[in-house]
Design a protein around this motif. Structure first.
Motif, short mmCIF file in Angstrom:
data_model
loop_
_atom_site.label_atom_id
_atom_site.label_comp_id
_atom_site.label_asym_id
_atom_site.label_seq_id
_atom_site.Cartn_x
_atom_site.Cartn_y
_atom_site.Cartn_z
N THR A 44 83.97 68.72 34.68
CA THR A 44 83.01 69.78 34.36
C THR A 44 81.96 69.89 35.46
OG1 THR A 44 83.32 69.09 32.07
CG2 THR A 44 81.55 70.64 32.49
N SER A 45 81.62 68.77 36.06
CA SER A 45 80.62 68.74 37.14
C SER A 45 81.10 69.41 38.42
CB SER A 45 80.28 67.28 37.46
OG SER A 45 81.46 66.59 37.86
N GLY A 46 82.43 69.71 38.48
CA GLY A 46 82.99 70.29 39.70
C GLY A 46 83.57 69.24 40.63
N LEU A 47 83.23 67.97 40.36
CA LEU A 47 83.78 66.88 41.18
C LEU A 47 85.24 66.63 40.82
CD1 LEU A 47 80.76 64.39 40.93
CD2 LEU A 47 81.31 65.93 42.83
N HIS A 48 85.96 66.06 41.76
CA HIS A 48 87.35 65.68 41.51
C HIS A 48 87.44 64.18 41.24
CE1 HIS A 48 89.33 69.37 43.64
NE2 HIS A 48 88.34 69.70 42.85
N SER A 49 88.41 63.79 40.42
CA SER A 49 88.57 62.37 40.09
C SER A 49 90.03 62.06 39.81
CB SER A 49 87.71 62.03 38.86
OG SER A 49 87.90 60.67 38.49
N PRO A 50 90.45 60.82 40.12
CA PRO A 50 91.82 60.41 39.76
C PRO A 50 91.95 60.04 38.28
CG PRO A 50 90.70 58.63 40.88
CD PRO A 50 89.75 59.80 40.89
N GLY A 51 90.86 60.10 37.53
CA GLY A 51 90.95 59.72 36.13
C GLY A 51 90.07 60.58 35.24
N TYR A 52 90.47 60.69 33.98
CA TYR A 52 89.72 61.44 32.99
C TYR A 52 89.59 60.58 31.74
CZ TYR A 52 88.89 64.84 29.25
OH TYR A 52 88.38 65.50 28.17
N VAL A 175 69.29 43.19 29.97
CA VAL A 175 69.63 42.52 28.70
C VAL A 175 71.13 42.21 28.75
CG1 VAL A 175 67.84 43.71 27.34
CG2 VAL A 175 70.14 44.71 27.50
N PRO A 176 71.61 41.29 27.91
CA PRO A 176 73.05 41.05 27.87
C PRO A 176 73.82 42.35 27.61
CG PRO A 176 71.88 39.38 26.59
CD PRO A 176 70.87 40.43 26.98
N PHE A 177 74.89 42.54 28.39
CA PHE A 177 75.69 43.77 28.23
C PHE A 177 77.15 43.38 28.09
CE2 PHE A 177 78.42 46.97 30.34
CZ PHE A 177 78.24 48.00 29.44
N PHE A 178 77.82 44.01 27.15
CA PHE A 178 79.24 43.75 26.96
C PHE A 178 80.00 45.05 26.81
CE2 PHE A 178 82.89 43.38 24.18
CZ PHE A 178 83.64 42.47 24.90
N ALA A 179 81.15 45.18 27.49
CA ALA A 179 82.04 46.33 27.31
C ALA A 179 83.43 45.79 27.02
CB ALA A 179 82.06 47.21 28.55
N LEU A 180 84.16 46.51 26.17
CA LEU A 180 85.52 46.07 25.83
C LEU A 180 86.46 46.20 27.03
CD1 LEU A 180 86.13 47.56 22.26
CD2 LEU A 180 85.64 45.19 22.88
N ALA A 181 86.22 47.20 27.87
CA ALA A 181 87.07 47.39 29.04
C ALA A 181 86.27 48.02 30.16
CB ALA A 181 88.26 48.29 28.69
N THR A 182 86.70 47.73 31.37
CA THR A 182 86.06 48.30 32.55
C THR A 182 87.09 49.14 33.29
OG1 THR A 182 84.63 46.38 32.76
CG2 THR A 182 84.93 47.70 34.74
N VAL A 183 86.70 50.35 33.65
CA VAL A 183 87.61 51.16 34.44
C VAL A 183 86.88 51.70 35.66
CG1 VAL A 183 89.11 51.89 32.54
CG2 VAL A 183 87.12 53.25 33.10
N SER A 184 87.62 51.85 36.72
CA SER A 184 87.06 52.39 37.95
C SER A 184 87.60 53.81 38.12
CB SER A 184 87.49 51.52 39.13
OG SER A 184 87.09 52.15 40.33
N LEU A 185 86.72 54.77 37.97
CA LEU A 185 87.12 56.17 38.10
C LEU A 185 86.20 56.86 39.10
CD1 LEU A 185 87.68 57.10 34.33
CD2 LEU A 185 89.43 56.60 36.02
N PRO A 186 86.53 56.75 40.39
CA PRO A 186 85.65 57.36 41.39
C PRO A 186 85.66 58.89 41.28
CG PRO A 186 87.67 56.54 42.41
CD PRO A 186 87.70 56.10 40.98
N THR A 187 84.60 59.50 41.76
CA THR A 187 84.55 60.97 41.80
C THR A 187 84.33 61.39 43.25
OG1 THR A 187 82.19 60.86 41.28
CG2 THR A 187 83.69 61.32 39.46
N TYR A 188 84.85 62.55 43.59
CA TYR A 188 84.77 63.04 44.96
C TYR A 188 84.33 64.50 44.98
CZ TYR A 188 88.14 59.19 45.44
OH TYR A 188 88.78 57.98 45.37
N LEU A 189 83.59 64.88 46.02
CA LEU A 189 83.38 66.30 46.29
C LEU A 189 84.74 66.86 46.67
CD1 LEU A 189 80.14 66.04 48.47
CD2 LEU A 189 80.31 67.04 46.17
N PRO A 190 85.05 68.10 46.22
CA PRO A 190 86.37 68.66 46.52
C PRO A 190 86.75 68.55 48.00
CG PRO A 190 85.20 70.08 45.00
CD PRO A 190 84.23 68.99 45.39
#
Ligand SMILES: [Zn+2]
Length: 209
Positions: A44-52, A175-190
């Motif tokens: 929606t931001s106009g950026l491109h990404s390998p993941g959604y 503060v302590p932070f916990f996430a169930l999963a971590t994903v790397s989804l870079p974004t790029y200018l077109p």
């Protein structure tokens, strides 16, 4: 418990293997319902990404939402939260489920004139131990803002949790932070997008071919 003690606790109690199995099963849940797509997307931001990533597609299934809530609750129970606070709208469903699993109240903060605040008669008591829960942490900005809402009400933020951390590194929340999963989804200018450079067609998430 400070952040360093929390990290030690997590490392001690949860072996790397168990954590990665859990993270994989969470990401599988997302993939099964189309909540995590890999390819070449125009956001929606106009950026491109390998993941959604779209957590609502997982959370629309109450049993899936319940399972995510229980998995988060299991890991943050030691923090002794007396209430869960989530930012609307994205955090409401998972906040409710974490609250249910911890058997504590689940409140949400929402925007009024651009500022996140407690409405609908929601209140926190001075000194009340609050856990901030979100669906996805991207920059940590809304998590910090939700923590500020709790503190402004006099509560104590004992930690934060999310289903997915896509911040590209553990967000520094203080503060302590916990996430169930971590994903790397870079974004790029077109114009800088390596997927465009490779000639891959770009699609808009949510559109079905
Ligand atoms: Zn591209």
């Amino acid at each position: 418990m400070d952040v360093r003690q929390w990290d030690t606790y997590v490392q001690k109690v949860y072996s790397r293997k168990m954590t990665s199995v859990t993270a994989d099963s969470i990401l599988d849940r997302f993939r099964r319902v189309g909540g995590l797509l890999e390819g070449h997307f125009r956001l929606t931001s106009g950026l491109h990404s390998p993941g959604y990533l779209q957590s609502a597609l997982v959370l629309q299934h109450p049993r899936e939402a319940e399972a995510c809530g229980e998995a988060i609750a299991e890991r943050v129970r030691i923090l002794g939260a007396q209430a869960v606070l989530s930012p609307a709208l994205g955090g409401i469903v998972i906040g409710q489920e974490v609250g249910r699993a911890l058997d504590v109240r689940a409140l949400f903060a929402e925007r009024q004139d651009g500022k996140l605040s407690l409405r609908r008669g929601f209140s926190l008591s001075p000194g009340e131990r609050v856990l901030v829960v979100e669906d996805v942490v991207t920059t940590g900005g809304s998590t910090r803002e939700t923590m500020d809402v709790a503190r402004a009400a006099g509560a104590v933020v004992v930690g934060a949790a999310a289903i997915i951390d896509r911040s590209g590194g553990t967000p520094d929340l203080g503060v302590p932070f916990f996430a169930l999963a971590t994903v790397s989804l870079p974004t790029y200018l077109p114009e800088d997008c390596p997927l465009c450079a490779a000639g891959l067609p770009v699609v808009k998430p949510g559109s079905r071919a």
